[in-house]
Motif scaffolding. Structure first.
Motif, mmCIF file in Angstrom:
data_model
loop_
_atom_site.group_PDB
_atom_site.id
_atom_site.type_symbol
_atom_site.label_atom_id
_atom_site.label_comp_id
_atom_site.label_asym_id
_atom_site.label_seq_id
_atom_site.Cartn_x
_atom_site.Cartn_y
_atom_site.Cartn_z
ATOM 1 N N LEU A 1 0.817 -1.225 0.000
ATOM 2 C CA LEU A 1 0.000 0.000 0.000
ATOM 3 C C LEU A 1 0.845 1.268 0.000
ATOM 4 O O LEU A 1 0.371 2.329 -0.383
ATOM 5 C CB LEU A 1 -0.915 0.027 1.231
ATOM 6 C CG LEU A 1 -2.238 -0.734 1.122
ATOM 7 C CD1 LEU A 1 -2.981 -0.669 2.434
ATOM 8 C CD2 LEU A 1 -3.115 -0.200 0.004
ATOM 9 N N ASP A 2 2.109 1.156 0.458
ATOM 10 C CA ASP A 2 2.976 2.345 0.483
ATOM 11 C C ASP A 2 3.391 2.766 -0.919
ATOM 12 O O ASP A 2 3.735 3.918 -1.158
ATOM 13 C CB ASP A 2 4.232 2.092 1.344
ATOM 14 C CG ASP A 2 3.856 1.950 2.815
ATOM 15 O OD1 ASP A 2 2.778 2.442 3.188
ATOM 16 O OD2 ASP A 2 4.636 1.340 3.571
ATOM 17 N N ASP A 3 3.389 1.785 -1.841
ATOM 18 C CA ASP A 3 3.759 2.106 -3.230
ATOM 19 C C ASP A 3 2.485 2.517 -3.972
ATOM 20 O O ASP A 3 1.917 1.759 -4.755
ATOM 21 C CB ASP A 3 4.415 0.871 -3.872
ATOM 22 C CG ASP A 3 4.837 1.126 -5.304
ATOM 23 O OD1 ASP A 3 4.707 2.277 -5.761
ATOM 24 O OD2 ASP A 3 5.277 0.168 -5.965
ATOM 25 N N THR A 4 2.036 3.757 -3.713
ATOM 26 C CA THR A 4 0.710 4.148 -4.216
ATOM 27 C C THR A 4 0.644 4.154 -5.740
ATOM 28 O O THR A 4 -0.397 3.836 -6.311
ATOM 29 C CB THR A 4 0.309 5.545 -3.689
ATOM 30 O OG1 THR A 4 1.404 6.420 -3.905
ATOM 31 C CG2 THR A 4 -0.035 5.505 -2.224
ATOM 32 N N LEU B 1 -9.043 -2.803 6.050
ATOM 33 C CA LEU B 1 -10.061 -1.788 5.730
ATOM 34 C C LEU B 1 -9.568 -0.841 4.635
ATOM 35 O O LEU B 1 -10.325 -0.451 3.749
ATOM 36 C CB LEU B 1 -10.417 -0.989 6.984
ATOM 37 C CG LEU B 1 -11.538 -1.572 7.846
ATOM 38 C CD1 LEU B 1 -11.716 -0.752 9.108
ATOM 39 C CD2 LEU B 1 -12.862 -1.641 7.087
ATOM 40 N N ALA B 2 -8.275 -0.472 4.719
ATOM 41 C CA ALA B 2 -7.717 0.423 3.688
ATOM 42 C C ALA B 2 -7.855 -0.222 2.316
ATOM 43 O O ALA B 2 -8.323 0.409 1.354
ATOM 44 C CB ALA B 2 -6.259 0.725 3.997
ATOM 45 N N TRP B 3 -7.483 -1.519 2.219
ATOM 46 C CA TRP B 3 -7.613 -2.224 0.934
ATOM 47 C C TRP B 3 -9.080 -2.244 0.478
ATOM 48 O O TRP B 3 -9.388 -2.013 -0.699
ATOM 49 C CB TRP B 3 -7.099 -3.660 1.046
ATOM 50 C CG TRP B 3 -5.649 -3.821 0.705
ATOM 51 C CD1 TRP B 3 -4.639 -4.190 1.541
ATOM 52 C CD2 TRP B 3 -5.042 -3.614 -0.572
ATOM 53 N NE1 TRP B 3 -3.438 -4.220 0.872
ATOM 54 C CE2 TRP B 3 -3.649 -3.875 -0.426
ATOM 55 C CE3 TRP B 3 -5.509 -3.221 -1.830
ATOM 56 C CZ2 TRP B 3 -2.747 -3.761 -1.486
ATOM 57 C CZ3 TRP B 3 -4.616 -3.110 -2.887
ATOM 58 C CH2 TRP B 3 -3.246 -3.378 -2.705
ATOM 59 N N ASN C 1 -5.787 6.912 11.022
ATOM 60 C CA ASN C 1 -4.899 5.982 10.317
ATOM 61 C C ASN C 1 -4.640 6.508 8.908
ATOM 62 O O ASN C 1 -5.568 6.675 8.118
ATOM 63 C CB ASN C 1 -5.532 4.595 10.245
ATOM 64 C CG ASN C 1 -4.631 3.615 9.508
ATOM 65 O OD1 ASN C 1 -4.654 3.543 8.287
ATOM 66 N ND2 ASN C 1 -3.813 2.889 10.239
ATOM 67 N N GLU C 2 -3.356 6.776 8.625
ATOM 68 C CA GLU C 2 -2.988 7.422 7.356
ATOM 69 C C GLU C 2 -3.417 6.602 6.146
ATOM 70 O O GLU C 2 -3.939 7.128 5.173
ATOM 71 C CB GLU C 2 -1.466 7.641 7.336
ATOM 72 C CG GLU C 2 -1.006 8.415 6.129
ATOM 73 C CD GLU C 2 0.522 8.516 6.051
ATOM 74 O OE1 GLU C 2 1.033 8.476 4.931
ATOM 75 O OE2 GLU C 2 1.192 8.629 7.094
ATOM 76 N N LYS C 3 -3.222 5.263 6.229
ATOM 77 C CA LYS C 3 -3.523 4.439 5.057
ATOM 78 C C LYS C 3 -5.013 4.458 4.737
ATOM 79 O O LYS C 3 -5.424 4.518 3.576
ATOM 80 C CB LYS C 3 -3.041 3.006 5.288
ATOM 81 C CG LYS C 3 -1.534 2.904 5.121
ATOM 82 C CD LYS C 3 -0.997 1.550 5.489
ATOM 83 C CE LYS C 3 0.547 1.617 5.445
ATOM 84 N NZ LYS C 3 1.163 0.593 6.239
ATOM 85 N N ILE C 4 -5.850 4.403 5.819
ATOM 86 C CA ILE C 4 -7.304 4.440 5.573
ATOM 87 C C ILE C 4 -7.692 5.811 4.994
ATOM 88 O O ILE C 4 -8.503 5.898 4.067
ATOM 89 C CB ILE C 4 -8.100 4.150 6.874
ATOM 90 C CG1 ILE C 4 -7.818 2.716 7.356
ATOM 91 C CG2 ILE C 4 -9.595 4.333 6.642
ATOM 92 C CD1 ILE C 4 -8.582 2.295 8.599
ATOM 93 N N GLU C 5 -7.072 6.869 5.510
ATOM 94 C CA GLU C 5 -7.393 8.221 5.008
ATOM 95 C C GLU C 5 -7.082 8.337 3.519
ATOM 96 O O GLU C 5 -7.857 8.891 2.747
ATOM 97 C CB GLU C 5 -6.596 9.284 5.780
ATOM 98 C CG GLU C 5 -7.131 9.589 7.151
ATOM 99 C CD GLU C 5 -8.597 10.015 7.175
ATOM 100 O OE1 GLU C 5 -9.062 10.647 6.203
ATOM 101 O OE2 GLU C 5 -9.291 9.688 8.146
ATOM 102 N N LEU C 6 -5.899 7.824 3.126
ATOM 103 C CA LEU C 6 -5.519 7.911 1.704
ATOM 104 C C LEU C 6 -6.478 7.088 0.847
ATOM 105 O O LEU C 6 -6.845 7.486 -0.266
ATOM 106 C CB LEU C 6 -4.075 7.431 1.505
ATOM 107 C CG LEU C 6 -3.001 8.333 2.135
ATOM 108 C CD1 LEU C 6 -1.625 7.704 2.011
ATOM 109 C CD2 LEU C 6 -2.987 9.713 1.483
#
Length: 1048
Positions: free
Chosen positions: A392-395, A452-454, A502-507
């Protein structure tokens, strides 16, 4: 130490410092000594000494490096010397086949360079450097080591012939490469294949390292032959659309023989794993196989594929292979792109298939989607527990894969939707439990947040897929079901801020909101969309107005609470920016309370990212420009001519500038001032970018001038050596100079245009003078510290010159030197830049050449007044720019050259009839004419380059090239006749008459003037000429394909 006395021992010390030394100063000294050695007359004898008596491999490597540089010079060694060097190296490697591999490689590269550069050289009626293949055959009859050397020679030669050296004319490279292709490349490929057949025919001992190496080198040779750039397109290999390899027709038989392809399949099965690289478990093989599968759909329509008898079995196998690949998400993640490309293109073609044969995609596409979804969710626990790099970090990769998946996911959408609803509910419940349990275990929570982010990304993806696939009301209702869940998650997350952030969910949420915006919010969508049916039941969201309110509330929340998280802030601001583009949306947005709040309270107190504390890095300030662009668009909707409203909006910036003024006068807290000014410059640039009307722009100008612009001047003076400070201010000035939508066409009574130009002139002159005081800079510092600033100054000046809001004649009339000063600053900065840097740094070349175009169009008196060395520098820069691949640059060069040539031609035409009143213009023309007579080769060289481009190259801007060419021909008819004769005479007799006719047709009906009608006639003739010459020069296989290296 003088080189005459360098003994072998001293040379070996030099090698040690150069290749294995760790002391930087010693290495720099060694590099200097190496350059001296190459320039010294004793270079060849020293190389021989190192090769014959050197005690280390590095000594031999130094000799090879020196020889390579020596034979690659623009002014070549005598032909006899090069033949001797080549024969000496061939004998040397033949007598010492067990040299270190890197030495053999380096020595063979010397042979390859000599052969390429001397390919057309003749001695005693023979092409002396083409005997290389005969020489290699002697190696192939020797031991395994000799055989390997022979193969490496052919391999390096093929690679060298294919390599474009941008320091030499590309026409010459194509001429050599084409000749090599037509005379030798097929023989090399056939030879390589016959060697591979021998490998298969007799049982080779592949435990033997030598024999293994031989097979590897032969395979590499075959690959180099097939990778050859046959038609000079130098296509980007990484592009997915490169689906044809232009193999010469004479090779057709090799490829149509079934044994050619069988040879490679048989080799693959019979070579041990070390050579056939473990099948698809090797990432390299796997990657190429995925690319191969993607090409299936590039080359064939789905309608053609389903007609093939084995289609059902093949599509089943590909589906299984894709599912397995998706499940092994950690293996070769970049290769998945190609598999998803295949499925995306297949599914997108379904509506167009007319065949009755089943395509089976409705069976397999949902399975592919399911495999992607489940594999990504399962990856989270492994990533968290084993502390691996999170995909997920490799947007960039995630976005690319999701955009491919969106088409596939809409095929049999019900299945995908049901799966996502079930997974989302389950994960959201688990997450809520974890939030409420007192001992919320951090690992479990991290896993749940990752899943959840996914899921949010995936919901955004399938909703976005509505635009790529035929959709029904039922599908819209399903989108509503999924979207409800994400909007509920948003309110859950935002009520728990700042604890449950949570940064990943926000993005992921921002990705979803953007996809929802593109699909269901906007001018073109009907309000009655079924997507809102479920959303109005659950959330009370009945139409896109309600959705916009939700969007804006979310944006304000993010800007308030995520101030320290740059990724979330920049993505939120990008979303705000996208929302603020359409006029209809803007009208709806300004009615929303959250927007009114932002317009009145854009301060760091409410939005921490606007603060200047040290905890923010200076690069994070960039997002402020986006924020103010969007905000100003919103302000503009109802602004009209309300100056008070504008003043109120600018109040936070006014306060900041007044603070800076006080601090500047009292001289304290320098760092704070600097950060404040960087922020202000970025804010103002955002505001200026959005002000596209004369009224609103004038308000900004009156606000800035005369109070605040001088502060920016002082900043440039004080911190000229800090690009973090100067770049935003120069970019602001460049933006202010842009006459977009005629916003700078001030009233007749207003001097604002001239006042603005004077401020820009002062700033450019200040920056130019200060930046040159930095002296010479290292290679890695030269662009950020100097060239970037210069390129922004040039683009600002270009905007002023072609903006049509300043009458530049008045400066001289009233004795104002601002215009002259800025032109002198332009020259000073230009002379501090090398020609190679001008072309190497794209932003610099794309600001310098269009500026030069403006100067040659409207300010030829300035060009003709330049000192001869400066004028030569400018003309050389045009000449070098003509051959660049960047069409913006080459077209600008053609236009500039056209203006210069036209000016000169008109001057010569008028020379006989000089009225006294034009004495000054006559003197200017005379100066230019005198310069051209002193340097006749300048224009001749350019004519030669342009003719080369027309005749031999892939000319992408033929119209631009034709314009200056006519003027050059009329000014240099004698040289044009020589060029024509040399091209015609270089061809075989049958072609000479055809070419002579082409040249006659080129000038048919063209008169001795540069009127528009005459130029258009020439441009039409040139188009026909180019086509006819290409036909005439095309090799028919029996003759040597000749072309003329016309570049002097």
């Amino acid at each position: 130490m003088a080189l005459h006395f360098q003994s072998l021992a001293e040379l070996e010390v030099l090698c040690t410092h150069l290749y294995i030394g760790t002391d930087l100063t010693q290495r720099i000294e060694a590099e200097k000594a190496l350059l001296e050695l190459i320039d010294s007359p004793e270079c060849l004898s020293k190389c021989q000494l190192l090769l014959e008596q050197g005690t280390t491999s590095y000594a031999q490597l130094l000799a090879a490096t020196c020889l390579s540089k020596l034979v690659s010079r623009v002014s070549p060694l005598a032909i006899e010397q090069r033949v001797d060097i080549r024969n000496y190296i061939l004998n040397y490697v033949a007598s010492q086949p067990k040299l270190a591999p890197f030495v053999i490689q380096a020595l063979i590269q010397v042979i390859a360079k000599i052969t390429k550069l001397g390919w057309f050289e003749v001695q005693k009626d023979q092409f002396v450097f083409r005997e290389i293949i005969a020489d290699v055959k002697k190696f192939l009859q020797g031991t395994v080591e000799h055989c390997i050397i022979g193969v490496i020679i052919l391999s390096e030669l093929t690679q060298e012939m294919n390599l474009v050296d941008y320091s030499r004319p590309s026409a010459k490279h194509r001429k050599i490469a084409t000749s090599f292709r037509d005379t030798s490349l097929k023989d090399i490929l056939v030879l390589a294949c016959s060697l591979l057949k021998e490998v298969l025919a007799k049982p080779l001992n592949l435990q033997d390292e030598g024999q293994q190496n031989l097979v590897m080198q032969v395979l590499k040779l075959v690959l180099n032959c097939l990778n050859f750039d046959f038609i000079g397109s130098s296509a980007d290999e990484s592009a997915d659309d490169l689906c044809t390899v232009q193999i010469p027709t004479t090779w057709r038989t090799i490829f149509l023989e079934p044994e050619t392809l069988d040879l490679f399949f048989n080799l693959y099965h019979s070579l041990p794993p070390l050579l056939s690289q473990l099948g698809l478990s090797d990432p390299g093989n796997y990657h190429e196989f995925c690319r191969f599968l993607a090409r299936l759909k590039t080359n064939y329509q789905l309608g053609e594929l389903v007609m093939v008898k084995e289609y059902p079995e093949v599509i089943r196998l590909i589906a299984n292979f894709t599912i397995t690949s998706l499940q092994h998400w950690e293996f070769a993640p970049n290769s998945v792109h190609y598999l998803l490309t295949l499925w995306q293109r297949m599914v997108a073609s379904v509506p167009f298939v007319k065949s009755t044969e089943p395509h089976l995609l409705d069976t397999y596409a949902p399975e592919i989607t399911k495999a992607f979804i489940t594999s990504r969710l399962e990856s989270v626990a492994i990533v968290v527990r084993d502390n691996l790099d999170d995909p997920l970090d490799d947007t960039a990769t995630v976005f690319q894969q999701l955009e491919q998946l969106c088409t596939v996911s809409r095929c049999e959408y019900e299945k995908t939707c049901t799966l996502l609803v079930q997974l989302f509910d389950q994960n959201a419940q688990n997450y809520q439990k974890l939030l409420h349990s007192p001992s919320g275990i951090t690992v479990d929570r991290a896993i749940q947040e990752g899943r959840l982010a996914w899921l949010v990304y995936l919901v955004g993806t399938v909703v976005g897929g509505r635009l790529t696939y035929t959709s029904t009301d039922e599908h819209d209702a399903m989108d509503g079901e999924l979207s409800c869940r994400v909007f509920q998650l948003i309110s859950l997350m935002d009520t728990g801020l700042p604890q449950c952030s949570n940064e990943k969910i926000e993005l992921a949420i921002l990705w979803f909101l953007d996809q929802f915006r593109k699909t269901y919010v906007g001018d073109q969508l009907q309000r009655t969309s079924k997507v809102y049916a479920r959303m109005s039941e659950v959330l009370g969201i009945t139409d896109d107005n309600h959705v916009l309110e939700t969007f804006m509330t979310k944006i304000v929340t993010n800007l308030k609470y995520w101030g320290r998280c740059e990724p979330v802030i920049s993505r939120t601001l990008q979303f705000l920016n996208d929302l603020s583009v359409g006029y209809i949306l803007l009208k709806k947005l300004v009615k929303i309370d959250a927007v009114k709040f932002m317009l009145k309270n854009h301060t760091s107190e409410h939005f921490p990212f606007l603060g200047i504390s040290d905890s923010y890095s200076l690069s994070d300030f960039r997002c402020r420009t986006t924020f103010y662009t969007a905000l100003t668009r919103l302000l503009m909707v109802d602004l009209g001519e309300d100056e008070d409203e504008f003043e109120n909006f600018m109040l936070p910036l006014t306060v900041s500038f007044e603070t800076v003024l006080q601090i500047f006068n009292n001289n304290f807290k320098q760092e704070d001032v600097k950060r404040m000014l960087i922020g202000l410059a970025r804010d103002l640039r955002g505001i200026a970018f959005a002000l596209n009307t004369k009224t609103s722009y004038t308000m900004l100008f009156d606000w800035m001038y005369p109070t605040y612009l001088p502060i920016l001047q002082r900043t440039i003076e004080r911190w000229y050596g800090e690009p973090a400070c100067t770049t935003p201010i120069l970019k602001l000035m460049a933006e202010l100079m842009q006459n977009r939508s005629q916003r700078l066409n001030f009233d007749v009574s207003s001097p604002n245009g001239i006042l603005l130009f004077r401020e820009a002139s002062k700033m450019i002159c200040t920056y130019g003078n200060q930046i040159l005081s930095l002296g010479s800079l290292s290679k890695d510092q030269i662009y950020p510290m100097k060239l970037k600033g210069i390129s922004i100054c040039y683009s600002a000046l270009k905007s002023a010159l072609c903006g049509n809001y300043v009458s530049f004649g008045v400066f001289k009339l009233y004795g104002d030197n601002h215009f002259d000063n800025v032109l002198q600053a332009f020259v000073k900065m230009l002379l501090s830049v090398s020609h190679s840097d001008l072309l190497q740094y794209r932003k610099l070349s794309q600001s310098y050449y269009p500026l030069l175009e403006c100067l040659t169009q409207d300010h030829m008196s300035f060009i003709t007044n330049l000192e001869p060395p400066v004028l030569l520098y400018v003309l050389t820069s045009i000449s070098e720019g003509l051959t660049t691949l960047d069409t913006v640059v080459s077209s600008s060069c053609c236009t500039s050259l056209d203006y210069i040539v036209t000016y000169l031609f008109k001057h010569i035409a008028k020379e006989g009839k000089k009225p006294l009143r034009c004495r000054e213009a006559t003197q200017a023309g005379q100066r230019l004419l005198h310069f051209m007579q002193q340097n006749p080769d300048v224009l001749q060289q350019m004519m030669s380059v342009l003719m080369n481009t027309i005749v031999f190259e892939d000319c992408r801007n033929q119209w631009s090239v034709s314009r200056p060419l006519l003027g050059l021909i009329l000014l240099n008819e004698k040289y044009f006749s020589e060029l024509r004769a040399s091209l015609i005479n270089s061809q075989p007799l049958p072609k000479q008459e055809v070419l002579a006719q082409c040249f006659r047709n080129l000038m048919e009906g063209v008169e001795q003037n540069l009127s528009v009608k005459n130029r258009d006639r020439f441009t039409q003739n040139l188009s026909v000429f180019r086509r006819d010459v290409a036909e005439a020069l095309r090799s028919d296989g029996s003759t040597e394909p000749c072309s003329l290296d016309m570049v002097s």
